[in-house]
Design an enzyme around this catalytic site. Structure first.
Site, PDB file in Angstrom:
ATOM      1  N   ASP B  12       0.866  -1.180   0.000  1.00  0.00           N
ATOM      2  CA  ASP B  12       0.000   0.000   0.000  1.00  0.00           C
ATOM      3  C   ASP B  12       0.900   1.226   0.000  1.00  0.00           C
ATOM      4  O   ASP B  12       1.705   1.401   0.911  1.00  0.00           O
ATOM      5  CB  ASP B  12      -0.887   0.032   1.248  1.00  0.00           C
ATOM      6  CG  ASP B  12      -1.993  -1.011   1.176  1.00  0.00           C
ATOM      7  OD1 ASP B  12      -2.359  -1.403   0.055  1.00  0.00           O
ATOM      8  OD2 ASP B  12      -2.477  -1.450   2.233  1.00  0.00           O
ATOM      9  N   ASP B 131     -14.388  -5.581  -4.131  1.00  0.00           N
ATOM     10  CA  ASP B 131     -14.439  -5.563  -2.667  1.00  0.00           C
ATOM     11  C   ASP B 131     -15.811  -6.068  -2.247  1.00  0.00           C
ATOM     12  O   ASP B 131     -16.812  -5.381  -2.438  1.00  0.00           O
ATOM     13  CB  ASP B 131     -14.226  -4.140  -2.136  1.00  0.00           C
ATOM     14  CG  ASP B 131     -12.798  -3.649  -2.387  1.00  0.00           C
ATOM     15  OD1 ASP B 131     -11.907  -4.492  -2.669  1.00  0.00           O
ATOM     16  OD2 ASP B 131     -12.568  -2.430  -2.322  1.00  0.00           O
TER      17      ASP B 131
END
Lengths: 216, 257
Positions: B12, B131
């Protein structure tokens, strides 16, 4: 001395990975181009490709990369390495995009893996064939030097090459069907996998290419 | 003997720095994505995924630069996701050296983006990220719905149907994250993983919730995933990629050693 390596650029996709991998393994000079003069004076040529075959063939022809490739290959006898769609473009014809005529430098067809692909064991196989598969070296070749037989290379493709002349097959992979992973003829070596993304085995193949005199 | 199941560490990245920290013992700069990507490459990771969480527009230039730097030094496939909104964003990332681009929210707002991108750049470089969060039907049966905004905003879209649609639109791969499990270390949500791997013909990467090596095994054996993505178990040095691969091989999974 590896001389100048020209990576043929016909505008399809990112060629920097190929260029930086060649630099990483010691190429003196790498140029990414479709300029006739630069290609003519280069010492060796890489013919890459990504994307759909119809668009690739259209750009190859529009920019006269087919003629440039033939000059390097046939007239100048330079070492040439074709990668992925670059390999597929060398064949007679591809089934992709409803059927596309390719360069017919090598006899053979590019076929779809097909829906509902299965391994003999019954295991279901996804398409694209994406990831690290073993390549059996079906014959010795200078480009396999220092690479263990059965090493894994990174593949990503939904269509695969079936060469007419089986003598040309230098490497083979299995994914539901036999996949011609590498073809070799004289000063030409063509691979379905991406050596520039295949870690140490791929880098070794590129290193071998830089020192190859085009004989096999 | 055939195709290996892939292990994919995920970084990330915000404004060119790795967030959520990385805790390798011998690392000089735990925030440098280039150094960390190179380290995972050395460990034998099969691919690297780079998730850009930079909010600002200026920060995006830093991201492009970081991708370029990684691509110069890492010779395994690199996927870049986060903030991809239009075809031009995809082109920018591919030109910077990404091999695949992952599209998430933009595909929900504009599904044709996936079709256009696959047409233009080829399916092989288009990953659709999903997601999913578990919800209950009126009759109490579980199903999975797509959520945006880090799992806060429901879309009403069924995750399994969406995966099939995206495959039809030309996606080359699905990156499935369970929002119920992400960060929990309780393992993948195997129900939705199995439902999606069964529903589509393209490869599926399972993500969200890995805490042990058994979780990786379960994602492949029970979930049917073609690849497993994890962040924290690798970042904090709990396990190395070779340890994960050795464990999976011991359990009969084909991996690249």
């Amino acid at each position: 001395m590896t001389g100048t390596v020209a990576v043929i650029d016909y505008g399809m996709g990112n060629l920097h990975s190929v260029a930086s991998a060649l630099e990483h393994v010691g190429a003196d000079d790498v140029i990414v181009t479709h300029d006739a003069e630069l290609l003519r004076s280069a010492d060796r040529v890489v013919f890459p490709g990504v994307g759909a075959i119809r668009d690739c063939m259209a750009e190859i022809r529009r920019l006269h990369c087919d003629e440039l490739l033939t000059t390097a290959l046939v007239e100048q006898h330079k070492p040439v390495l074709a990668i992925c769609v670059g390999m597929q473009a060398l064949m007679t014809r591809s089934q992709e995009n409803g059927g596309v005529d390719c360069l017919d430098i090598l006899d053979g067809e590019v076929r779809f893996f097909g829906k509902g692909l299965h391994e003999q064991s019954g295991e279901r196989l996804k398409v694209p064939h994406m990831g690290w598969n073993r390549v059996s070296q079906t014959r010795t070749h200078p480009l396999w030097q220092g690479i263990e037989d059965g090493s894994r290379f990174y593949f990503v493709h939904s269509y695969h090459v079936v060469a007419q002349d089986r003598e040309l097959v230098a490497g083979s992979a299995h994914y539901g069907v036999e996949v011609d992973a590498a073809l070799a003829r004289d000063n030409l070596f063509a691979v379905q996998f991406h050596p520039e993304k295949s870690d140490t085995a791929g880098l070794q193949l590129l290193r071998n290419f830089l020192h190859w005199n085009g004989q096999c | 003997m055939g195709l290996a199941k892939r292990i994919i560490p995920c970084l990330d990245v915000e404004n060119g720095r790795v967030v959520k920290g990385v805790n390798f013992v011998e690392i000089r700069d735990a925030g440098d994505p280039v150094e960390i990507a190179r380290r995972y490459n050395e460990q034998g990771a099969d691919e690297i995924t780079f998730l850009d969480i930079t909010a600002s527009h200026e920060g995006r230039d830093t991201t492009v630069h970081t991708v370029e730097k990684i691509a110069e030094q890492v010779f395994i496939p690199l996927t870049v996701g986060g903030g991809i909104r239009e075809v031009s964003d995809i082109r920018t990332m591919l030109n910077a050296g990404a091999d695949k681009v992952s599209i998430n929210t933009a595909a929900i707002h504009n599904p044709d983006l996936v079709r256009d991108a696959a047409d233009r750049f080829g399916s092989q470089c288009i990953v659709v990220a999903i997601d999913a969060k578990r919800v209950e039907d009126v009759d109490g049966r579980p199903r999975w719905e797509i959520f945006t905004h880090g799992g806060r905003k429901p879309t009403g879209i069924d995750a399994v149907a969406w995966a099939s649609k995206m495959a039809e639109f030309g996606a080359g791969e699905i990156l499935l994250t369970s929002m119920d499990r992400d960060g929990t270390k309780n393992g993948f949500e195997l129900g939705v993983t199995r439902a999606i791997t069964d529903a589509v013909d393209i490869p599926v990467i399972a993500s969200g919730g890995v805490g042990t090596l058994d979780h990786l095994v379960d994602g492949i054996v029970l979930g049917g995933a073609d690849a497993v993505l994890a962040a924290s178990i690798f970042h904090f040095g709990e396990f190395t990629v070779p340890q994960a691969k050795a464990y999976m091989a011991q359990r009969g999974i084909e991996v690249r050693l």
